[in-house]
Design a protein around this motif. Sequence first.
Motif, short mmCIF file in Angstrom:
data_model
loop_
_atom_site.label_atom_id
_atom_site.label_comp_id
_atom_site.label_asym_id
_atom_site.label_seq_id
_atom_site.Cartn_x
_atom_site.Cartn_y
_atom_site.Cartn_z
N LYS A 62 0.85 -1.18 0.00
CA LYS A 62 0.00 0.00 0.00
C LYS A 62 0.89 1.24 0.00
CE LYS A 62 -1.87 -1.16 3.94
NZ LYS A 62 -2.70 -1.14 5.17
N ALA A 63 0.34 2.33 -0.48
CA ALA A 63 1.11 3.57 -0.56
C ALA A 63 1.15 4.28 0.79
CB ALA A 63 0.51 4.50 -1.61
N ARG A 64 2.30 4.82 1.12
CA ARG A 64 2.49 5.60 2.34
C ARG A 64 3.13 6.94 1.98
NH1 ARG A 64 4.05 0.38 3.50
NH2 ARG A 64 3.00 -0.65 5.26
N ILE A 65 2.75 7.97 2.70
CA ILE A 65 3.35 9.29 2.50
C ILE A 65 4.03 9.72 3.78
CG2 ILE A 65 2.94 11.71 1.92
CD1 ILE A 65 0.48 10.90 0.40
N ASP A 66 5.30 10.04 3.69
CA ASP A 66 6.06 10.55 4.83
C ASP A 66 5.90 12.07 4.84
OD1 ASP A 66 7.86 11.34 6.74
OD2 ASP A 66 9.54 10.16 5.96
N LEU A 67 5.06 12.57 5.75
CA LEU A 67 4.83 14.01 5.82
C LEU A 67 6.08 14.77 6.25
CD1 LEU A 67 1.25 14.21 7.38
CD2 LEU A 67 1.92 14.22 4.98
N GLU A 104 -0.41 6.48 6.70
CA GLU A 104 -0.83 5.20 6.13
C GLU A 104 -2.33 5.05 6.34
OE1 GLU A 104 -0.07 0.47 6.93
OE2 GLU A 104 1.62 1.85 7.12
N ASP A 105 -3.04 4.65 5.30
CA ASP A 105 -4.50 4.54 5.36
C ASP A 105 -5.14 5.87 5.76
OD1 ASP A 105 -4.54 1.86 4.59
OD2 ASP A 105 -4.24 1.19 6.65
N ASN A 106 -4.45 6.96 5.42
CA ASN A 106 -4.96 8.32 5.67
C ASN A 106 -5.21 8.59 7.15
OD1 ASN A 106 -4.92 8.78 2.90
ND2 ASN A 106 -7.02 8.01 2.65
N ILE A 107 -4.49 7.89 8.03
CA ILE A 107 -4.63 8.09 9.47
C ILE A 107 -3.40 8.84 9.99
CG2 ILE A 107 -4.79 6.97 11.72
CD1 ILE A 107 -6.31 4.70 10.38
N LEU A 108 -3.64 9.92 10.70
CA LEU A 108 -2.55 10.72 11.25
C LEU A 108 -2.80 10.93 12.75
CD1 LEU A 108 -0.01 12.48 10.77
CD2 LEU A 108 -1.54 14.39 10.34
N ARG A 109 -1.84 10.52 13.55
CA ARG A 109 -1.94 10.69 15.00
C ARG A 109 -1.35 12.05 15.36
NH1 ARG A 109 -2.86 7.98 19.63
NH2 ARG A 109 -1.59 8.48 21.46
N LEU A 110 -2.20 12.98 15.71
CA LEU A 110 -1.75 14.34 16.00
C LEU A 110 -1.05 14.40 17.36
CD1 LEU A 110 -4.85 16.36 14.78
CD2 LEU A 110 -2.66 16.09 13.62
N ALA A 111 -0.31 15.48 17.57
CA ALA A 111 0.44 15.68 18.82
C ALA A 111 -0.49 15.63 20.02
CB ALA A 111 1.19 17.00 18.77
N GLN A 112 -0.06 14.89 21.03
CA GLN A 112 -0.82 14.78 22.27
C GLN A 112 -0.36 15.79 23.31
OE1 GLN A 112 -3.49 12.36 22.42
NE2 GLN A 112 -2.93 12.61 20.25
N GLY A 113 0.82 16.36 23.11
CA GLY A 113 1.27 17.45 23.97
C GLY A 113 2.06 17.01 25.18
N LEU A 114 2.46 18.00 25.97
CA LEU A 114 3.23 17.77 27.18
C LEU A 114 2.36 17.10 28.25
CD1 LEU A 114 5.01 21.23 27.36
CD2 LEU A 114 6.09 19.06 26.75
N LYS A 115 3.02 16.36 29.12
CA LYS A 115 2.32 15.69 30.21
C LYS A 115 3.03 15.96 31.53
CE LYS A 115 -0.29 13.57 27.15
NZ LYS A 115 -1.70 13.94 26.93
#
Length: 258
Positions: A62-67, A104-115
Amino acid sequence: MINILLARYRQGRRTMKYPAGPPPKLPARFRGRPSIERGKCGSECRACVDACPTQAITINGKARIDLGRCLFCTDCTRACPDGAITFSQDYRLATDSRDDLILEDNILRLAQGLKGRALRLFGRSLKLRQVAAGGCNGCEMDVNVLNTVGWDLGRFGIQLVASPRHADGLLVTGSVPENMRLALQKTYDALTPPKIVIAVGACAISGGPFADHPEVHNGVAACLPVDLFIPGCPPHPLTILDGLLRFLGRIEGDGDRS
């Protein structure tokens, strides 16, 4: 003098309400998060891979894009015979890790931030020293836009300062050529722990169009630990602001989306 004050009064509020209100309208030509329509993409076709100037697209079943490598140049969309790749107007792109930038599969896990302790220390006041480590001034200009009256970065407690001695972290742009490596390291060493590093733009993340050149270190992560990645070439000021606010826990949600 009275005419100047009257003119300013008539102008009204000039700072955008975002994130309390809607984000500013983006131009029609804005290129945000890309997506690949699986039904149209044939794995036997490698036209997009061959067209990409930074090898941001790979196909392995499957195709993947490295942002982190993507220049948002749309060479891939023009090369694809079936129109499988498109660019949206979604400006939300910042991630906590380099691996999360692999789309991949158009899913992007956005930043969750500082903890935890880091959030308590920096959540209300963050001072950053900007380092232009071999950039073209595109990312640098869009960072500087955030200090204008329309964006007013300071209202969030985020400020760019002149000395690393006064900073909590570094905001780095550019591909980090060898001539800037030592300067970047010394600037980082001058920070008081705990230290934060933010990589802004494709060059700072992967080396951009200069990746693998013998005089380039392929981005900040080759030299320093990076806490936030904000892709783009250059990233729009709204993309940068969204990433910084997510980093500080001011924006939540949309962590996984397609």
